[in-house]
Design a protein around this motif. Structure first.
Motif, PDB file in Angstrom:
ATOM      1  N   VAL A  33      -0.917  -5.211  -2.660  1.00  0.00           N
ATOM      2  CA  VAL A  33      -1.685  -4.681  -1.445  1.00  0.00           C
ATOM      3  C   VAL A  33      -1.203  -5.444  -0.215  1.00  0.00           C
ATOM      4  O   VAL A  33      -1.172  -4.968   0.771  1.00  0.00           O
ATOM      5  N   HIS A  34      -1.274  -6.798  -0.525  1.00  0.00           N
ATOM      6  CA  HIS A  34      -0.890  -7.737   0.630  1.00  0.00           C
ATOM      7  C   HIS A  34       0.363  -7.297   1.242  1.00  0.00           C
ATOM      8  O   HIS A  34       0.548  -7.153   2.370  1.00  0.00           O
ATOM      9  N   LEU A  35       1.225  -7.417   0.315  1.00  0.00           N
ATOM     10  CA  LEU A  35       2.689  -6.766   0.872  1.00  0.00           C
ATOM     11  C   LEU A  35       2.713  -5.726   1.581  1.00  0.00           C
ATOM     12  O   LEU A  35       3.642  -5.565   2.579  1.00  0.00           O
ATOM     13  N   VAL A  36       2.193  -4.549   1.026  1.00  0.00           N
ATOM     14  CA  VAL A  36       2.107  -3.312   1.658  1.00  0.00           C
ATOM     15  C   VAL A  36       1.635  -3.425   3.288  1.00  0.00           C
ATOM     16  O   VAL A  36       2.041  -2.812   3.826  1.00  0.00           O
ATOM     17  N   ARG A  37       0.363  -4.044   3.357  1.00  0.00           N
ATOM     18  CA  ARG A  37      -0.295  -4.232   4.426  1.00  0.00           C
ATOM     19  C   ARG A  37       0.504  -4.981   5.387  1.00  0.00           C
ATOM     20  O   ARG A  37       0.748  -4.445   6.604  1.00  0.00           O
ATOM     21  N   GLN A  38       1.115  -5.888   5.123  1.00  0.00           N
ATOM     22  CA  GLN A  38       2.143  -6.785   5.875  1.00  0.00           C
ATOM     23  C   GLN A  38       3.313  -5.787   6.347  1.00  0.00           C
ATOM     24  O   GLN A  38       3.807  -5.840   7.433  1.00  0.00           O
ATOM     25  N   ALA A  39       3.922  -4.999   5.331  1.00  0.00           N
ATOM     26  CA  ALA A  39       5.034  -4.342   5.666  1.00  0.00           C
ATOM     27  C   ALA A  39       4.635  -3.136   6.762  1.00  0.00           C
ATOM     28  O   ALA A  39       5.292  -2.855   7.704  1.00  0.00           O
ATOM     29  N   VAL A  40       3.460  -2.625   6.621  1.00  0.00           N
ATOM     30  CA  VAL A  40       2.974  -1.406   7.488  1.00  0.00           C
ATOM     31  C   VAL A  40       2.912  -2.194   8.983  1.00  0.00           C
ATOM     32  O   VAL A  40       3.487  -1.649   9.986  1.00  0.00           O
ATOM     33  N   ARG A  41       2.332  -3.326   8.939  1.00  0.00           N
ATOM     34  CA  ARG A  41       2.018  -3.968  10.348  1.00  0.00           C
ATOM     35  C   ARG A  41       3.409  -4.162  11.022  1.00  0.00           C
ATOM     36  O   ARG A  41       3.721  -4.122  12.144  1.00  0.00           O
ATOM     37  N   LYS A  42       4.412  -4.811  10.001  1.00  0.00           N
ATOM     38  CA  LYS A  42       5.816  -5.173  10.715  1.00  0.00           C
ATOM     39  C   LYS A  42       6.427  -3.762  11.161  1.00  0.00           C
ATOM     40  O   LYS A  42       7.198  -3.894  12.094  1.00  0.00           O
ATOM     41  N   SER A  43       6.002  -2.701  10.520  1.00  0.00           N
ATOM     42  CA  SER A  43       6.912  -1.543  10.927  1.00  0.00           C
ATOM     43  C   SER A  43       6.516  -1.023  12.306  1.00  0.00           C
ATOM     44  O   SER A  43       7.176  -0.201  13.012  1.00  0.00           O
ATOM     45  N   GLY A  44       5.283  -1.316  12.792  1.00  0.00           N
ATOM     46  CA  GLY A  44       4.893  -1.046  13.970  1.00  0.00           C
ATOM     47  C   GLY A  44       4.213   0.512  13.790  1.00  0.00           C
ATOM     48  O   GLY A  44       3.918   1.121  15.057  1.00  0.00           O
ATOM     49  N   ARG A  45       4.100   1.069  12.803  1.00  0.00           N
ATOM     50  CA  ARG A  45       3.496   2.290  12.511  1.00  0.00           C
ATOM     51  C   ARG A  45       2.129   2.457  12.170  1.00  0.00           C
ATOM     52  O   ARG A  45       1.693   1.401  11.595  1.00  0.00           O
ATOM     53  N   VAL A  46       1.562   3.704  12.349  1.00  0.00           N
ATOM     54  CA  VAL A  46      -0.052   3.528  11.962  1.00  0.00           C
ATOM     55  C   VAL A  46       0.099   4.609  10.661  1.00  0.00           C
ATOM     56  O   VAL A  46       0.278   5.773  11.114  1.00  0.00           O
ATOM     57  N   VAL A  47      -0.286   4.232   9.432  1.00  0.00           N
ATOM     58  CA  VAL A  47      -0.013   5.142   8.500  1.00  0.00           C
ATOM     59  C   VAL A  47      -1.401   5.004   7.487  1.00  0.00           C
ATOM     60  O   VAL A  47      -1.792   3.985   7.262  1.00  0.00           O
ATOM     61  N   PRO A  48      -1.908   6.069   7.208  1.00  0.00           N
ATOM     62  CA  PRO A  48      -3.102   6.188   6.244  1.00  0.00           C
ATOM     63  C   PRO A  48      -2.735   5.522   4.953  1.00  0.00           C
ATOM     64  O   PRO A  48      -1.819   5.734   4.461  1.00  0.00           O
ATOM     65  N   LEU A  49      -3.905   4.630   4.703  1.00  0.00           N
ATOM     66  CA  LEU A  49      -3.532   3.912   3.310  1.00  0.00           C
ATOM     67  C   LEU A  49      -4.546   4.264   2.502  1.00  0.00           C
ATOM     68  O   LEU A  49      -5.867   3.677   2.714  1.00  0.00           O
ATOM     69  N   ALA A  55     -11.072   1.484 -11.314  1.00  0.00           N
ATOM     70  CA  ALA A  55     -12.148   0.341 -10.930  1.00  0.00           C
ATOM     71  C   ALA A  55     -12.522   0.567  -9.340  1.00  0.00           C
ATOM     72  O   ALA A  55     -13.898   0.226  -9.235  1.00  0.00           O
ATOM     73  N   GLU A  56     -11.781   0.859  -8.436  1.00  0.00           N
ATOM     74  CA  GLU A  56     -12.090   0.887  -7.059  1.00  0.00           C
ATOM     75  C   GLU A  56     -11.174   1.905  -6.215  1.00  0.00           C
ATOM     76  O   GLU A  56      -9.934   1.822  -6.511  1.00  0.00           O
ATOM     77  N   VAL A  57     -11.524   2.615  -5.313  1.00  0.00           N
ATOM     78  CA  VAL A  57     -10.716   3.146  -4.223  1.00  0.00           C
ATOM     79  C   VAL A  57     -11.090   2.948  -2.781  1.00  0.00           C
ATOM     80  O   VAL A  57     -12.380   3.270  -2.670  1.00  0.00           O
ATOM     81  N   LEU A  58     -10.117   2.519  -2.094  1.00  0.00           N
ATOM     82  CA  LEU A  58     -10.466   2.337  -0.951  1.00  0.00           C
ATOM     83  C   LEU A  58      -9.567   3.059   0.154  1.00  0.00           C
ATOM     84  O   LEU A  58      -8.108   3.264  -0.105  1.00  0.00           O
ATOM     85  N   GLU A  59      -9.803   3.662   1.287  1.00  0.00           N
ATOM     86  CA  GLU A  59      -9.147   4.182   2.138  1.00  0.00           C
ATOM     87  C   GLU A  59      -9.269   3.472   3.435  1.00  0.00           C
ATOM     88  O   GLU A  59     -10.308   3.027   3.991  1.00  0.00           O
ATOM     89  N   GLU A  60      -8.025   3.357   3.992  1.00  0.00           N
ATOM     90  CA  GLU A  60      -8.284   2.611   5.403  1.00  0.00           C
ATOM     91  C   GLU A  60      -6.901   3.025   6.342  1.00  0.00           C
ATOM     92  O   GLU A  60      -6.069   3.482   5.646  1.00  0.00           O
ATOM     93  N   ALA A  61      -7.144   2.871   7.582  1.00  0.00           N
ATOM     94  CA  ALA A  61      -5.892   3.165   8.334  1.00  0.00           C
ATOM     95  C   ALA A  61      -5.118   2.097   8.875  1.00  0.00           C
ATOM     96  O   ALA A  61      -5.713   1.095   9.459  1.00  0.00           O
ATOM     97  N   ALA A  62      -4.082   1.782   8.174  1.00  0.00           N
ATOM     98  CA  ALA A  62      -3.180   0.567   8.304  1.00  0.00           C
ATOM     99  C   ALA A  62      -2.574   0.632   9.440  1.00  0.00           C
ATOM    100  O   ALA A  62      -1.997   1.825   9.926  1.00  0.00           O
ATOM    101  N   SER A  63      -2.254  -0.505   9.918  1.00  0.00           N
ATOM    102  CA  SER A  63      -1.517  -0.500  11.404  1.00  0.00           C
ATOM    103  C   SER A  63      -0.980  -2.004  11.627  1.00  0.00           C
ATOM    104  O   SER A  63      -1.208  -2.694  11.000  1.00  0.00           O
TER     105      SER A  63
END
Length: 266
Positions: free
Chosen positions: A230-246, A258-266
């Protein structure tokens, strides 16, 4: 109670990557609701071995009133957690053999530099489930290869894709993978603990940046090290400069969500 060194966690800085949990030999830390927490004061020796594992600087060692460190209790706690993990890994439904559905492949362009036929980029056309027996659900896999080390950054199946990034183990625990998570998505798999992940962040960032990825779903396990994905994906999205629903889907070894989270990653 005594004034002694003990770990303190700044939750505003903590991104829940779980690396500190792995770095704590006494089992004093746990990721709860996406944040690292101190399980018990008696499990923390205050030496700060976990500090170097935290990529965000959320951990510090402070002096305050705290219960004395109990090494015996800490080791018993670690042993009990290991026993629980072992029990979970041996539980679950009886194994069944499933005949794979036929997959029709259309070859993409080229192979990787290694020339390995198994890593040739291909777009797949999942078989219609009506053409298969009831006991053999149709595969929903749409692309090959799927391992993050092997996928080409500009493969045609990434263009305008809804991307599913799955931990290696999750596919074996989530028994409904092909029915619920994979249909309509392009798949990439990775293991944040066992893979050589040094280039993963940059590669994912390039995939997201260059292919107009519409959405990202991360399928990962409840074991602490798996939150590193999860940490790796979040960092990759930030580095890409895109806003992608996560969408983050955490799976128990038994297959339960166990858990489902929705967030707008940027």
């Amino acid at each position: 109670m005594a004034v002694r060194n003990i770990i303190q966690i700044d939750e505003d800085k903590c991104d829940g990557c779980g690396l500190c949990v792995i770095g704590c030999a006494e089992g004093a830390l746990k990721v709860i609701n996406g944040k690292a927490k101190l399980v018990s004061e008696i499990y923390c020796d205050g030496l700060g071995a976990c500090l170097g594992e935290c990529p965000t600087g959320a951990l510090t060692v402070i002096r305050r009133d705290a219960e004395e460190f109990d090494e015996s209790a800490a080791m018993a706690h670690v042993a009990s957690r290991q026993d629980e993990n072992n029990r979970q890994s041996t539980q679950g439904p009886e194994p069944v053999q499933i005949q794979p559905a036929p997959v029709h492949a259309s070859h993409g362009q080229g192979t990787l530099a290694c020339g390995c036929p198994g890593s040739m980029s291909r777009e797949l056309s999942p078989a219609d489930s009506r053409q298969t027996r009831e006991a053999a659900p149709a595969s929903a896999l749409r692309n090959w290869p799927v391992q993050l080390h092997l996928v080409p950054v500009k493969a045609p199946y990434f263009q305008d894709a809804e991307l599913l990034i799955s931990a290696d183990c999750a596919g074996f625990s989530a028994t409904n993978l092909h029915r619920e998570y994979l249909p309509g998505k392009t798949l990439v798999i990775a293991c944040p603990k066992l893979d050589e992940t040094s280039g993963y962040e940059d590669k994912l960032a390039e995939i997201i940046k260059n292919n107009h990825i519409k959405s990202l779903t991360v399928l990962y396990m409840t074991v602490p090290c798996c939150f590193g994905l999860v940490h790796l994906v979040r960092q990759a999205v930030r580095k890409s400069g895109r806003v992608v629903p996560l969408r983050l889907v955490q799976i128990e070894p038994t297959g339960e969500v166990a858990e489902v989270l929705e967030e707008a990653a940027s």
